[in-house]
Write an enzyme that holds these catalytic residues in place. Structure first.
Site, mmCIF file in Angstrom:
data_model
loop_
_atom_site.group_PDB
_atom_site.id
_atom_site.type_symbol
_atom_site.label_atom_id
_atom_site.label_comp_id
_atom_site.label_asym_id
_atom_site.label_seq_id
_atom_site.Cartn_x
_atom_site.Cartn_y
_atom_site.Cartn_z
ATOM 1 N N ASP A 1 0.808 -1.227 0.000
ATOM 2 C CA ASP A 1 0.000 0.000 0.000
ATOM 3 C C ASP A 1 0.843 1.280 0.000
ATOM 4 O O ASP A 1 0.330 2.354 -0.312
ATOM 5 C CB ASP A 1 -0.922 0.027 1.229
ATOM 6 N N ARG B 1 -6.058 -0.008 0.524
ATOM 7 C CA ARG B 1 -6.766 0.332 1.751
ATOM 8 C C ARG B 1 -7.195 1.805 1.745
ATOM 9 O O ARG B 1 -7.854 2.200 0.827
ATOM 10 C CB ARG B 1 -5.877 0.010 2.951
HETATM 11 O O1 F6P Z 1 -2.427 -3.996 3.393
HETATM 12 C C1 F6P Z 1 -2.245 -4.805 2.287
HETATM 13 C C2 F6P Z 1 -3.556 -5.239 1.716
HETATM 14 O O2 F6P Z 1 -3.288 -6.029 0.570
HETATM 15 C C3 F6P Z 1 -4.539 -4.126 1.392
HETATM 16 O O3 F6P Z 1 -4.236 -3.453 0.207
HETATM 17 C C4 F6P Z 1 -5.837 -4.895 1.358
HETATM 18 O O4 F6P Z 1 -6.945 -4.066 1.641
HETATM 19 C C5 F6P Z 1 -5.643 -5.895 2.451
HETATM 20 O O5 F6P Z 1 -4.261 -6.057 2.633
HETATM 21 C C6 F6P Z 1 -6.257 -7.237 2.152
HETATM 22 O O6 F6P Z 1 -6.111 -8.029 3.270
HETATM 23 P P1 F6P Z 1 -6.346 -9.613 3.304
HETATM 24 O O7 F6P Z 1 -5.101 -10.245 2.804
HETATM 25 O O8 F6P Z 1 -6.586 -9.897 4.745
HETATM 26 O O9 F6P Z 1 -7.512 -9.926 2.424
#
Ligand code: F6P
Length: 359
Positions: A140, A184
């Site tokens: 991010d 995010r």
């Molecule tokens: O923070 C990294 C990220 O890939 C964000 O861009 C995204 O919203 C989130 O993690 C997704 O999380 P998870 O892997 O828990 O679905």
């Protein structure tokens, strides 16, 4: 002077812990390799903590030796595993972290993570004096006090490639293609990949142009003879309308231990709006976790390597509560507190670069 493969004989040996927390990202293994190689060269032992903070809460460790860290540079994911465990949210979690740290006779911990993982590191350092140093990780790129986090370049590369591919199919079918990317609460991935891929409209949380404005840009483009468009939307963009109405699209899952909602779905909602308002056939691509998977780009490998070496140096110098950071082209150290105080959002001037090519 550090010997390249040998062992520095002037220093006392110690046990250095390494953990990777939060969402995985390309380059984690390259950091583990660099921390380990420099630590081995100094005669230290390296102990891998499994699954982020969960490994310290539950006492799950694995020794890392030359064999374990071999071949890691191009490898995606993390050999240590990761989790979104927050010891501060678990009954006795912090006490168990401290007890396991002592039991393993660790002299220092290298925490590789984003705002959540490093937020925990900051508190453990400030409240309990845990000897920890940080390495800034996240696709991010939203961590303060560093110009770039590792993993971001790879995510941007993957999104740019997808945008390039979508161009040819969009053009063939005269369609609007909406591409939803991660990020995010920040639009770094959207803005950078949108600039690199030549997106016609980019929607991000920090500069929420309205859906009507986005449609006007698409119409303007079609009026000047371009009958296809690429729209990049960041998952955290709130659908914003001229009427003042705003709508955040999220998944229905519960919040994680750091209080984060799960994003995803804004691309589909936006595509419906665009098709309805412009009459142009619109399709959606949600890039999802593809953005985090696989091999890091050369730039991320180099950055991760430099961060890893710096983290090992900070351990050696006893500079705890610090994080390796990139400032311009230099690797420096900053305080963990400064890095985790607030997230780093996309400034207006970056969005201006992107919007110069809208429509
Ligand atoms: O923070 C990294 C990220 O890939 C964000 O861009 C995204 O919203 C989130 O993690 C997704 O999380 P998870 O892997 O828990 O679905």
């Amino acid at each position: 002077m550090v010997a390249r493969y040998g062992v520095e004989d002037s220093l006392l040996s110690m046990r250095v812990g390494v953990l990777t927390g939060g969402g995985d990202c390309p380059g984690l293994n390259a950091v583990i390799r660099a921390v380990s190689r420099r630590s081995f060269a100094r005669g230290h032992d390296v102990v891998g903590v499994r699954a982020g903070w969960r490994g310290l809460v539950e006492g799950i460790f694995e020794p890392l030796g030359p064999r374990e860290i071999s071949g890691l540079l191009p490898r995606g994911g993390t050999i240590l595993g990761t989790s979104r465990t927050n010891p501060y949210k678990l009954e006795g979690g912090v006490e168990r972290v401290l007890a396991n740290f002592r039991e393993q006779e660790l002299a220092a911990l290298v925490a590789i993570g984003g705002e959540d993982t490093l937020g925990v590191a900051t508190k453990l350092f400030e409240e309990h004096g845990l000897p920890v140093v940080g390495v800034p990780k996240t696709i991010d790129n939203d961590l303060s006090a560093t110009d770039y986090t590792f993993g971001f370049d790879t995510a941007v590369f993957i999104c740019t490639e997808a945008i390039d591919r979508l161009h040819t199919t969009a053009e063939s079918h005269n369609r609007v293609m909406v591409v939803e990317v991660m990020g995010r609460h920040t639009g770094w991935i959207a803005v950078m990949s949108g600039i690199a891929g030549g997106a016609d409209v980019i929607l991000i949380p920090e500069q929420p142009i309205t859906v009507e404005q986005a449609c006007a840009e698409i119409r303007r483009r079609h009026e000047r003879g371009k009958d296809f468009s690429i729209v990049v939307v960041s998952e955290g963009y709130e659908l914003t309308y001229e009427s003042g109405e705003r709508r955040q699209v999220t998944q229905e899952a519960a919040q994680d231990e750091f209080g984060h909602i799960r994003f995803g779905g804004v691309g589909h909602a936006l595509a419906l709006d665009i098709e309805e308002r412009t009459g142009y056939e619109t399709r959606v691509t949600v890039l999802g976790h593809v953005q985090r998977g696989g091999s890091p780009t050369p730039r991320d490998r180099v950055l991760a390597t430099r961060y890893g070496l710096k983290a090992a140096d900070l351990v050696e110098e006893g500079k705890f509560g610090r994080m390796a950071a990139l400032k311009g082209d230099a690797i420096v150290d900053v305080s963990l507190a400064q890095a985790t105080k607030e997230i780093k959002t996309v400034p207006e001037d970056w969005y201006d670069v992107a919007s110069a090519f809208f429509g």
